[in-house]
Design a protein around this motif. Structure first.
Motif, short mmCIF file in Angstrom:
data_model
loop_
_atom_site.label_atom_id
_atom_site.label_comp_id
_atom_site.label_asym_id
_atom_site.label_seq_id
_atom_site.Cartn_x
_atom_site.Cartn_y
_atom_site.Cartn_z
N TYR A 136 0.84 -1.20 0.00
CA TYR A 136 0.00 0.00 0.00
C TYR A 136 0.87 1.25 0.00
O TYR A 136 0.60 2.21 -0.74
N ALA A 137 1.94 1.23 0.79
CA ALA A 137 2.85 2.37 0.86
C ALA A 137 3.51 2.64 -0.49
O ALA A 137 3.62 3.79 -0.94
N GLN A 138 3.94 1.57 -1.17
CA GLN A 138 4.58 1.73 -2.47
C GLN A 138 3.61 2.28 -3.51
O GLN A 138 3.97 3.14 -4.33
N LEU A 139 2.37 1.81 -3.47
CA LEU A 139 1.37 2.30 -4.41
C LEU A 139 1.05 3.77 -4.16
O LEU A 139 0.91 4.55 -5.10
N LEU A 140 0.95 4.13 -2.88
CA LEU A 140 0.70 5.54 -2.55
C LEU A 140 1.86 6.42 -2.96
O LEU A 140 1.67 7.52 -3.50
N LYS A 141 3.08 5.93 -2.71
CA LYS A 141 4.28 6.69 -3.09
C LYS A 141 4.31 6.90 -4.60
O LYS A 141 4.64 7.99 -5.09
N GLY A 142 3.94 5.86 -5.33
CA GLY A 142 3.93 5.96 -6.78
C GLY A 142 2.89 6.93 -7.32
O GLY A 142 3.01 7.42 -8.44
N SER A 143 1.86 7.19 -6.52
CA SER A 143 0.82 8.13 -6.95
C SER A 143 1.01 9.52 -6.37
O SER A 143 0.11 10.35 -6.43
N GLY A 144 2.21 9.76 -5.78
CA GLY A 144 2.56 11.12 -5.35
C GLY A 144 2.40 11.43 -3.89
O GLY A 144 2.63 12.56 -3.46
N HIS A 145 2.05 10.45 -3.06
CA HIS A 145 1.90 10.69 -1.63
C HIS A 145 3.27 10.71 -0.95
O HIS A 145 4.19 10.02 -1.36
N ASN A 146 3.37 11.52 0.08
CA ASN A 146 4.62 11.66 0.83
C ASN A 146 4.67 10.58 1.91
O ASN A 146 4.38 10.83 3.08
N VAL A 147 5.04 9.38 1.52
CA VAL A 147 5.08 8.24 2.43
C VAL A 147 6.40 8.25 3.20
O VAL A 147 7.48 8.37 2.61
N LYS A 148 6.32 8.11 4.53
CA LYS A 148 7.52 8.12 5.35
C LYS A 148 8.25 6.77 5.23
O LYS A 148 7.61 5.71 5.28
N PRO A 149 9.56 6.79 5.08
CA PRO A 149 10.31 5.52 5.01
C PRO A 149 10.37 4.85 6.39
O PRO A 149 10.62 5.51 7.39
N LEU A 150 10.12 3.56 6.43
CA LEU A 150 10.18 2.80 7.68
C LEU A 150 11.14 1.62 7.51
O LEU A 150 11.31 1.09 6.42
#
Length: 200
Positions: A136-150
């Protein structure tokens, strides 16, 4: 699997449910089940191949339906991440509905499976949740969301706390209404941090 559909088999099912839900897998006794049914232990083996077979029969529908639910969620995520809202009330209702539609199976898997091949059920589910969260995080990141790295450990902690808190409703035999209230508190505790991590 049961080898016939007789009246005796129906009584066996009732007695083995009671046995596993009272004593758990490790302490469940085939002798006690057969005594309660009113047949010999040898007669019991005409219906099931043993304790593992009995327990597996009782949780099979729950596991099959859970696998279907997980697959549907993954397919939905792959098709259009914008349509997925894991923080919405509808997803919580779907989870609670599933658990209470399969409450006996969930209770057996979460509370009474130690010693069986299902004893890692919760840990397996946590690992599955980790992978879904990362996806889910990768998909959100790919669509421009600022996902925090964990880190992997942080993903593990995130998934563990959610799964463990989710199953408290089963461990403590909450009513369905109380389970919904429980999940409202879980939302209050976890969702603000989760939304910040996922950038939504």
């Amino acid at each position: 699997m049961p080898k016939d559909k007789s009246t005796t088999n129906a009584k066996i099912l009732a007695c083995m449910r009671k046995e596993f839900l009272t004593y758990g897998y490790e302490k469940a006794s085939l002798n006690r089940i057969s005594k309660n049914v009113g047949i010999t232990t040898a007669g019991l083996y005409k219906h099931f191949n043993g304790k593992e077979d009995m327990f597996g029969y009782l949780v099979k529908e729950t596991l099959d339906d859970l696998e279907h639910l997980q697959k549907t969620s993954r397919d939905d995520m792959d098709s259009d991440v914008s349509c997925i809202d894991p923080f919405g009330d509808e997803w919580i209702k779907q989870l609670v509905d599933f658990i209470y539609d399969h409450f006996e199976g969930m209770k057996l898997l979460i509370c009474y499976s130690t010693g069986s091949r299902y004893e890692s059920f919760e840990e397996d589910l946590i690992r599955s949740e980790e992978e879904s969260n990362k996806q889910y995080a990768q998909l959100l990141k790919g669509s421009g969301h600022n996902v925090k790295p964990l880190t992997d450990m942080q993903w593990h902690l995130l998934s563990t706390e959610y799964v463990h808190l989710l199953f408290e409703m089963v461990r403590h035999d909450l009513s369905k209404d109380d389970a919904m209230k429980h999940m409202e508190f879980v939302k209050f505790l976890l969702y603000p941090g989760w939304k910040e991590i996922f950038g939504v």
